[in-house]
Every structure is written in C-alpha cells, then in structure tokens.
Design a protein around this motif. Structure first.
Motif, PDB file in Angstrom:
ATOM      1  N   UNK A 395       0.837  -1.120   0.204  1.00 55.06           N
ATOM      2  CA  UNK A 395       0.132  -0.045  -0.170  1.00 55.06           C
ATOM      3  C   UNK A 395       0.741   1.258  -0.009  1.00 55.06           C
ATOM      4  N   UNK A 396       0.656   2.265  -0.857  1.00 59.20           N
ATOM      5  CA  UNK A 396       1.347   3.624  -0.630  1.00 59.20           C
ATOM      6  C   UNK A 396       0.726   4.553   0.170  1.00 59.20           C
ATOM      7  N   UNK A 397      -0.443   4.087   0.943  1.00 60.85           N
ATOM      8  CA  UNK A 397      -1.149   4.921   1.810  1.00 60.85           C
ATOM      9  C   UNK A 397      -2.327   4.114   2.524  1.00 60.85           C
ATOM     10  N   UNK A 398      -2.733   4.793   3.561  1.00 60.38           N
ATOM     11  CA  UNK A 398      -3.735   4.114   4.159  1.00 60.38           C
ATOM     12  C   UNK A 398      -5.174   3.989   3.618  1.00 60.38           C
ATOM     13  N   UNK A 399      -5.880   2.765   4.196  1.00 65.70           N
ATOM     14  CA  UNK A 399      -7.234   2.579   3.692  1.00 65.70           C
ATOM     15  C   UNK A 399      -8.030   3.925   3.583  1.00 65.70           C
ATOM     16  N   UNK A 400      -8.167   4.670   4.813  1.00 68.13           N
ATOM     17  CA  UNK A 400      -8.879   5.966   4.748  1.00 68.13           C
ATOM     18  C   UNK A 400      -8.558   6.679   4.063  1.00 68.13           C
ATOM     19  N   UNK A 401      -7.265   7.009   3.763  1.00 67.27           N
ATOM     20  CA  UNK A 401      -6.675   8.010   2.563  1.00 67.27           C
ATOM     21  C   UNK A 401      -7.123   7.549   1.252  1.00 67.27           C
ATOM     22  N   UNK A 402      -7.091   6.236   0.699  1.00 61.94           N
ATOM     23  CA  UNK A 402      -7.444   5.725  -0.368  1.00 61.94           C
ATOM     24  C   UNK A 402      -8.950   5.957  -0.432  1.00 61.94           C
ATOM     25  N   UNK A 403      -9.693   5.980   0.573  1.00 63.94           N
ATOM     26  CA  UNK A 403     -11.155   5.927   0.226  1.00 63.94           C
ATOM     27  C   UNK A 403     -11.468   7.625   0.039  1.00 63.94           C
ATOM     28  N   UNK A 404     -10.602   8.699   0.431  1.00 58.50           N
ATOM     29  CA  UNK A 404     -10.814   9.828   0.268  1.00 58.50           C
ATOM     30  C   UNK A 404     -10.443  10.603  -1.128  1.00 58.50           C
ATOM     31  N   UNK A 405      -9.709   9.830  -2.006  1.00 62.47           N
ATOM     32  CA  UNK A 405      -9.172  10.285  -3.047  1.00 62.47           C
ATOM     33  C   UNK A 405      -9.500   9.362  -4.357  1.00 62.47           C
TER      34      UNK A 405
END
Length: 472
Positions: A395-405
């Motif tokens: 993962x390049x970022x967190x799950x929550x960050x992915x959901x935001x973008x």
C-alpha cells in the motif's frame, strides 16, 4: 535517517542506519516512493540486540511496530522473537489451484456469475457466518495442521506434499495458555474467508517464455484457469497476536527494556515468553494452512456443482507470508521472521519440499483487485534476503486515505464494468471495495521488476483476474 547507501545492484541498496544496516530491494522508482517513516521503523527494529539481517521487499509499507515487507533474522540459540515482526494475521498466505479449463471455456459472463454463486454456497464469506464443517475438531487442527483434518477432506498425497508445511510441531501443553475467549472466537472458522484483503480469485495464466519449461513441469499452460486463495488464521491468530503483544509488553517493562516505538514488542527466544509465543504461533500456522485447505475444498465443491463431479482441482502450492520459523542458514539455525514476505527457494535447494526439489517451488504474489498476480521462482542470489521476496503490491497510503481520493467510478473502470472483459465480483456495491482496488496499492509490475532486478526471483507466469470473491 540513513548515513550511507551501498548500491549492490540496480534494485538492491544497503542503508547504514544509526543502529545497523537494512537491505532494501526496490528499483529506483519504488525506492524513492518509500515513506520516511519506514526507515525510522527499520532503525527501531535494528535496536533489538544481535540482529543478523534485516531486509525490505519492494512492497514495504508502514505497519504496527514493524513494516509489512520485512525479513528480520536472529540466531535461534541466543536471538529474539517478536509478535510485532510476525503480524497479527499469523500464517496468512497464498494458495493456488489448477484446472483443465481454458479462459475461453468460461468467457460467458453468466457462467462466471453462476460459478461465483456456487462458490459462495460452499465458502462462508460473511464475518458473521461460521463454518459448514462441524466435524472438524479445532484442537486437532491447531495441534496437527492438515494432519488434524478428517481423512475425507484429504483427497490424496498431493494435498500434503504441495504445501510449504502441512504441520508445525510444538509441545501441546502450551495450548493451556490460550485464553478461553480465543477458543470461543475461533471455533467454527475453519474454511471461512474473512474480510480485508482476503479473497478467492479466478484467474487466467500467461506463461513467461524464459521459464516455460518449468511452468509446464508444474502443470501450467497458457490461458489456463487457476484459482488463487488468500487467507490466514482468522480469530485464532488474531487473538494470539493481541494477547502476546500485551504479554511481551509487560515482560519488556519488567525487564526494563524500552524502544522508541511503543508498538514494537520482542523477547529472547529462550525466555518463557519467547518459547510460549513460538509454540502458539506454530499452532496458528497449523490453523492457517488447514483453513486455506478447507477454503479450497469449498471452492472445489462449487466448481463441481457447475462442471460436474469429475472436475479436478489439484493444488499447485500453498505458502505463508506472516510468520517466524527456524531455518538452517550459514551452518546454523536461524529464527527467520517474515512479515508480509514470501519464501522463494531456488532449484535444488535442500529446504524445498520433495515435490519441488528439482525445479524450486512456486512463489505466489497477488496483485490488487483488478490487476495481475504473479507466479515466481526463487534464484540462488536470493540468499541475500534469506530467500524472501514480496507478498503483494503493498500500500502507498492508508485505507482511509484511499477512500478519500478514489471514486467508485474509478474502481468500476479499473474492473471493466459493463465491458466484455469485466472482472466480476460477488459484491453488488463496489463502494465497500475502494480500499481494495488497484488504486489502493502500488504498481505490481514495478514491484515485480524490483524483485527480478534484485536477483531474488524470476517470473514463471502472470495471471489475469476473471472473477473475484471477497468477504462481506
């Protein structure tokens, strides 16, 4: 953070940290995208005394206490063991089954949907659903692995010989240390998928010409339909992981041991805590391999419902990527931790199971939902990372960050929704799968390029997703 970079090759850097060296196996693009926090975590891990080796695979990303994508090694006689460097989902791993089908045989969408529905009849995908196999004794499974399953679920010698290990031995009295809550929560979970990044995926094979002879020896052919399964030890491993993180923390406080990372727990292997954790971790490895076996048994029942009772479904290989195990290296026994790292032994290596002694064993590397997965073969030069390669894309970022973008529309486009080549999924609403989409992970092709460039493994075959079953 690091003082020096020793470049050993196009995808192998050795970084001198304040408390030791970490080997990073990544091409230039992947290396410079690794978050700074990962190097801080490496240095905290290197504070553990008498470290023999620490390596990062290209899918490395920040985890709790230790990065996912870590290989960490100590001598077994006087080293350390860490639940933080194993991870909570103890024994999580991959399994691949072969079929005689060609992708053209299941090109029709309605047939693929029928197959998904048939699989869901035999494989519980809801967190609230318990196993269909009431004749399986949990205590026998955690003691004996595949040997603890009723004989009717073992269809032949291949079931026991084409796995990294079908049984991890330990002294059963250690099970007395298991809290009743863990027994209760794990009861009825054998043969269940779980949520998160766990999946059952129907794929189609593309053989790499450089390894075509090996692929054919393994029984693979171009266009072949295969099934990849990703799951672990469910509530058994999760309960043990949480319990022994707490116990190790208390022990470290008692011994006066501290680390800047409050989530990094460890103890001497030869301590009471270390020996107990090692034994119970092995029980979770037994649970995990039995769980994947029973998941595959359920998938096979689904295929037989669609294609007939004579449908064959041989296992190619089953292996783990969250564990610590004693292995002989450098003429002595080492405790090798792999957290999000996959064993990849080369041809002829004496640690290979007999079925793969000649060729080396298949190393299974999943991509993200909607991207390719890979079947790899370890190389002799992989010894520089104790024969460990990546366990996925990372993962390049967190799950929550992915959901935001990332939008649902983007996910639909990546899955080819509405096209002839749509990757079918058992979820009607893709909103719940945004954090498991291709956008939630690094570029798997770059990850594989790093593994090959570092000389850790080569590609035997690439497999494209056709349909996916995820937990709900």
């Amino acid at each position: 953070m690091y003082k020096d970079i020793n470049l050993h090759g196009p995808a192998h850097r050795e970084l001198a940290m304040p408390n030791g060296n970490v080997h990073v196996f990544a091409n230039e693009q992947i290396f410079y995208d690794i978050e700074y926090k990962a190097f801080e975590m490496a240095d905290n891990n290197l504070r553990i005394p008498r470290s023999v080796h620490m390596g990062y695979t290209p899918d490395v990303h920040v985890g709790k206490g230790t990065c996912i994508g870590t290989t960490a090694v100590w001598k077994a006689k006087d080293g350390f063991i860490s639940p933080s460097i194993v991870g909570v989902d103890i024994g999580c791993g991959m399994r691949l089954h072969m079929t005689s089908l060609h992708k053209e045989d299941i090109k029709d969408k309605s047939l693929k949907r029928k197959l998904i529905q048939a699989i869901e009849k035999f494989v519980p995908t809801s967190e609230r659903t318990t196993t269909r196999y009431e004749d399986i004794d949990l205590e026998k499974v955690v003691k004996y692995g595949l040997d603890g399953l009723p004989n009717k679920y073992i269809t032949g010698e291949r079931d026991l010989s084409h796995v990294e290990s079908h049984r991890f031995d330990f002294y059963p009295f250690h099970l007395d240390a298991i809290p009743a809550k863990v027994w209760r929560q794990a009861h009825g979970q054998i043969g269940t998928l779980g949520g998160g990044n766990h999946f059952i995926e129907i794929q189609a094979i593309e053989i790499n010409d450089d390894n075509r002879e090996v692929a054919e020896q393994w029984g693979l052919f171009d266009g072949q339909v295969v099934v990849m399964i990703h799951s672990g030890s469910r509530a058994w491993g999760a309960g043990l992981g949480r319990e022994y993180t707490r116990i190790f923390k208390e022990a470290m406080e008692k011994w006066g041991i501290s680390n800047p990372d409050k989530d990094l727990m460890y103890a001497p292997i030869n301590s009471h805590e270390g020996q107990t954790y090692k034994a119970l971790m092995y029980s979770a490895l037994n649970f995990a391999v039995a769980n994947r076996h029973m998941l595959a048994y359920g998938v096979h029942q689904g295929f037989k419902e669609v294609f007939g009772d004579d449908f064959e479904f041989p296992v190619l290989y089953d292996l783990m990527h969250n564990y610590a195990v004693e292995e002989p290296h450098r003429n002595q026994v080492m405790m090798v931790h792999r957290k999000g790292a996959t064993l990849a032994l080369p041809a002829g290596h004496y640690l290979n199971v007999p079925a793969y002694k000649e060729t080396g064993h298949p190393a299974l590397i999943p991509g993200s939902m909607g991207t390719a997965s890979y079947i790899m073969l370890g190389q002799e030069s992989g010894i520089k990372n104790f024969y460990s390669i990546c366990h996925g894309a990372g993962r390049p970022r967190s799950r929550s960050a992915t959901k935001q973008i990332v939008s649902v529309k983007q996910v639909e486009e990546s899955m080819g929704v509405g096209t002839d080549d749509e990757i079918l999924v058992n979820h009607r609403d893709l909103t719940h799968l945004v954090d498991e989409s291709a956008f939630a992970y690094k570029d798997v092709d770059q990850i594989i390029d790093s593994v090959v460039g570092a000389g850790l493994a080569t590609v035997v075959a690439k497999s494209r997703p056709l349909a996916v079953v995820k937990g709900v």
